[in-house]
Design a protein around this motif. Structure first.
Motif, mmCIF file in Angstrom:
data_model
loop_
_atom_site.group_PDB
_atom_site.id
_atom_site.type_symbol
_atom_site.label_atom_id
_atom_site.label_comp_id
_atom_site.label_asym_id
_atom_site.label_seq_id
_atom_site.Cartn_x
_atom_site.Cartn_y
_atom_site.Cartn_z
ATOM 1 N N VAL A 186 102.591 7.200 -41.819
ATOM 2 C CA VAL A 186 103.681 7.676 -40.724
ATOM 3 C C VAL A 186 103.664 9.288 -40.843
ATOM 4 N N GLU A 187 103.566 9.747 -42.046
ATOM 5 C CA GLU A 187 103.785 10.956 -42.363
ATOM 6 C C GLU A 187 102.654 11.858 -41.533
ATOM 7 N N ALA A 188 101.525 11.429 -41.528
ATOM 8 C CA ALA A 188 100.337 11.875 -41.043
ATOM 9 C C ALA A 188 100.494 11.650 -39.255
ATOM 10 N N HIS A 189 101.052 10.667 -39.143
ATOM 11 C CA HIS A 189 101.049 10.365 -37.611
ATOM 12 C C HIS A 189 102.193 11.260 -36.815
ATOM 13 N N CYS A 190 103.275 11.569 -37.655
ATOM 14 C CA CYS A 190 104.194 12.519 -37.141
ATOM 15 C C CYS A 190 104.424 13.859 -38.018
ATOM 16 N N PRO A 191 103.772 14.503 -37.771
ATOM 17 C CA PRO A 191 103.680 15.637 -38.809
ATOM 18 C C PRO A 191 104.918 16.685 -38.325
ATOM 19 N N GLN A 192 105.766 16.553 -37.378
ATOM 20 C CA GLN A 192 107.156 17.029 -37.072
ATOM 21 C C GLN A 192 108.141 16.922 -37.912
ATOM 22 N N LEU A 193 107.852 15.541 -38.731
ATOM 23 C CA LEU A 193 109.103 15.317 -39.911
ATOM 24 C C LEU A 193 109.152 16.182 -40.797
ATOM 25 N N PRO A 194 110.457 16.148 -41.087
ATOM 26 C CA PRO A 194 110.780 17.358 -42.293
ATOM 27 C C PRO A 194 109.958 16.488 -43.597
ATOM 28 N N PRO A 195 109.787 17.109 -44.553
ATOM 29 C CA PRO A 195 109.213 16.419 -45.711
ATOM 30 C C PRO A 195 109.991 15.686 -46.434
ATOM 31 N N GLY A 196 109.360 14.441 -46.911
ATOM 32 C CA GLY A 196 110.134 13.249 -47.496
ATOM 33 C C GLY A 196 110.810 12.552 -46.439
ATOM 34 N N ALA A 197 110.834 12.821 -45.145
ATOM 35 C CA ALA A 197 111.435 11.940 -44.294
ATOM 36 C C ALA A 197 110.835 10.678 -44.007
ATOM 37 N N ALA A 198 109.430 10.486 -43.872
ATOM 38 C CA ALA A 198 108.779 9.394 -43.732
ATOM 39 C C ALA A 198 109.216 8.316 -44.772
ATOM 40 N N ALA A 199 108.825 9.027 -46.190
ATOM 41 C CA ALA A 199 109.244 7.866 -47.356
ATOM 42 C C ALA A 199 110.799 7.470 -47.235
ATOM 43 N N ARG A 200 111.655 8.176 -46.639
ATOM 44 C CA ARG A 200 112.993 7.752 -46.643
ATOM 45 C C ARG A 200 113.347 6.704 -45.403
ATOM 46 N N LEU A 201 112.486 6.849 -44.292
ATOM 47 C CA LEU A 201 112.695 6.206 -43.182
ATOM 48 C C LEU A 201 111.909 4.668 -43.680
ATOM 49 N N VAL A 202 110.985 4.773 -44.344
ATOM 50 C CA VAL A 202 110.234 3.527 -44.862
ATOM 51 C C VAL A 202 111.288 2.853 -45.776
ATOM 52 N N ALA A 203 111.866 3.519 -46.631
ATOM 53 C CA ALA A 203 112.859 2.928 -47.734
ATOM 54 C C ALA A 203 114.056 2.320 -47.087
ATOM 55 N N ASP A 204 114.551 2.793 -46.005
ATOM 56 C CA ASP A 204 115.758 2.282 -45.303
ATOM 57 C C ASP A 204 115.351 1.115 -44.527
ATOM 58 N N LEU A 205 114.083 1.106 -44.012
ATOM 59 C CA LEU A 205 113.651 -0.107 -43.117
ATOM 60 C C LEU A 205 113.431 -1.262 -44.118
ATOM 61 N N MET A 206 112.980 -0.930 -45.268
ATOM 62 C CA MET A 206 112.841 -1.871 -46.391
ATOM 63 C C MET A 206 114.145 -2.547 -46.908
ATOM 64 N N THR A 207 115.250 -1.928 -46.713
ATOM 65 C CA THR A 207 116.427 -2.500 -46.988
ATOM 66 C C THR A 207 117.360 -2.938 -45.778
ATOM 67 N N SER A 208 116.641 -3.144 -44.556
ATOM 68 C CA SER A 208 117.280 -3.233 -43.397
ATOM 69 C C SER A 208 117.519 -4.798 -43.450
#
Length: 365
Positions: free
Chosen positions: A60-82
């Motif tokens: 995800v981080e590679a696909h969306c380079p405009q994301l702030p650092p660490g945002a992709a990991a946080r997004l995936v973590a949030d989805l995992m608890t959804s």
């Protein structure tokens, strides 16, 4: 190590405004997620059970380079608890045999669809059912259907209590009996039938009459929930015994019945108002002009008994598995001759109640 996969029942899709919708929308458990960078959609597409959480975040981080650092990991973590994502690597169970997993595949699909609580295993709810014990008091119209539903679902231990014998008039609505059973004890015949439905369940019975709260309390020892499907003793006596005994043991109970075309089920337990407080609150609301809804009454056909019993079974299953966060202490129902008439009764505990006092949750009108 987790291998996330979007639950098949919650396959996502894009909306015209660019947001992502995920979940069973028709059942009211869907979510709409804003996705300005396309990162949510990318993450969900990558969650196919073949990649670890870290691998998904990295892609995800590679696909969306405009994301702030660490945002992709946080997004995936949030989805995992959804609740919409499951761990594909956890589709196994140490408590269930291969035969049981095959038997309960449809159960698993239901829980996967309806439950948004992150689970350690795809079979967690079924394992909880296998380890649970339920006392079913009454094996008549509501009770025979409720017991069947619990045994078919895989509740590990089901004990039936009913002193009645089978009569011809019972056969219009009581699913476990036939003409050949006339004169036999309901509990005994019901146990025989249910063992043939699911040999993995320990089905026991007692052909006895519960004549006091002390007897009910003794019968409940060792069980995790009570399905109250009896109508004797009449009036509020049995319901008061039930509320008091279950409160003493700290276990939930579910009661159901029918009143002509009105089918109702009540769900009670620790942390919520008892049935006495519910009834008094409803009587106060109605001003004494009409009786409050109650669990049981005269007049039934097979469909009303079936709906009643299966609602009881469902609510017991819900409580045993933690399927929903809906707080206990309510009565709900449906009127079969008036499709737009839905019953939902909630009232707070009375401060002076000897059973639940001020220990209930919030007041919901």
């Amino acid at each position: 190590m987790q291998y996330p996969r979007v639950k098949p029942e919650h396959r996502p899709y894009r909306l015209e405004n660019g947001s992502v919708r995920i979940g069973g929308g028709v059942c009211g458990i869907a979510a709409e997620i804003r996705d300005p960078h396309g990162a949510v959609w990318a993450a969900l597409e990558l969650m196919d059970g073949g990649r670890t959480v870290a691998m998904v975040a990295e892609r995800v981080e590679a696909h969306c380079p405009q994301l702030p650092p660490g945002a992709a990991a946080r997004l995936v973590a949030d989805l995992m608890t959804s609740g919409y994502i499951e761990d594909f690597g956890a589709d196994d169970s140490v408590l269930l045999t291969e035969g049981e997993r095959n038997r309960y595949r449809r159960n698993q699909a239901f829980f996967r669809y309806a439950d948004l609580t992150p689970r350690s295993s795809a079979w967690e709810q079924q394992e909880l059912l296998k380890q649970a014990g339920v006392l079913v008091l009454g094996a008549g119209g509501t009770g025979s259907h409720a017991a069947w539903g619990l045994v078919a679902a895989g509740v590990g231990r089901v004990h039936l209590l009913d002193h009645d014998r089978i009569e011809l008039s019972n056969l219009t609505r009581q699913i476990l009996y036939s003409e050949a059973d006339l004169g036999r004890h309901k509990a005994e015949v019901a146990a025989e039938r249910l063992r043939s439905v699911n040999s993995e369940v320990d089905v026991t019975f007692g052909a006895q009459y519960v004549a006091s709260e002390a007897e009910l309390l003794a019968a409940l020892e060792g069980y995790d929930a009570l399905a109250l499907c009896a109508d004797e003793p009449h009036g509020e006596t049995l319901r008061f015994w039930t509320a008091s005994a279950c409160a003493s043991l700290g276990i939930p109970w579910v009661g159901g019945g029918y009143q002509g075309p009105l089918v109702t089920v009540g769900v009670f337990g620790p942390g919520g108002p008892c049935i006495q407080c519910l009834a008094r609150g409803e009587e106060d609301r109605l001003g004494g002009d009409e009786p409050a809804p109650y669990l049981g009454g005269a007049g039934s056909i097979a469909p009303t008994a079936g709906i009643s019993g299966q609602l009881v079974a469902y609510e017991v299953i819900r409580l045993l598995t933690g399927l929903s966060s809906v707080p206990v202490g309510y009565l709900r129902g449906v009127n079969l001759v008036a499709p737009d008439h839905h019953v939902l009764v909630r009232h707070p505990a009375r401060p002076d109640c000897s059973i639940c006092g001020d220990r209930s949750g919030e007041h919901h009108d």
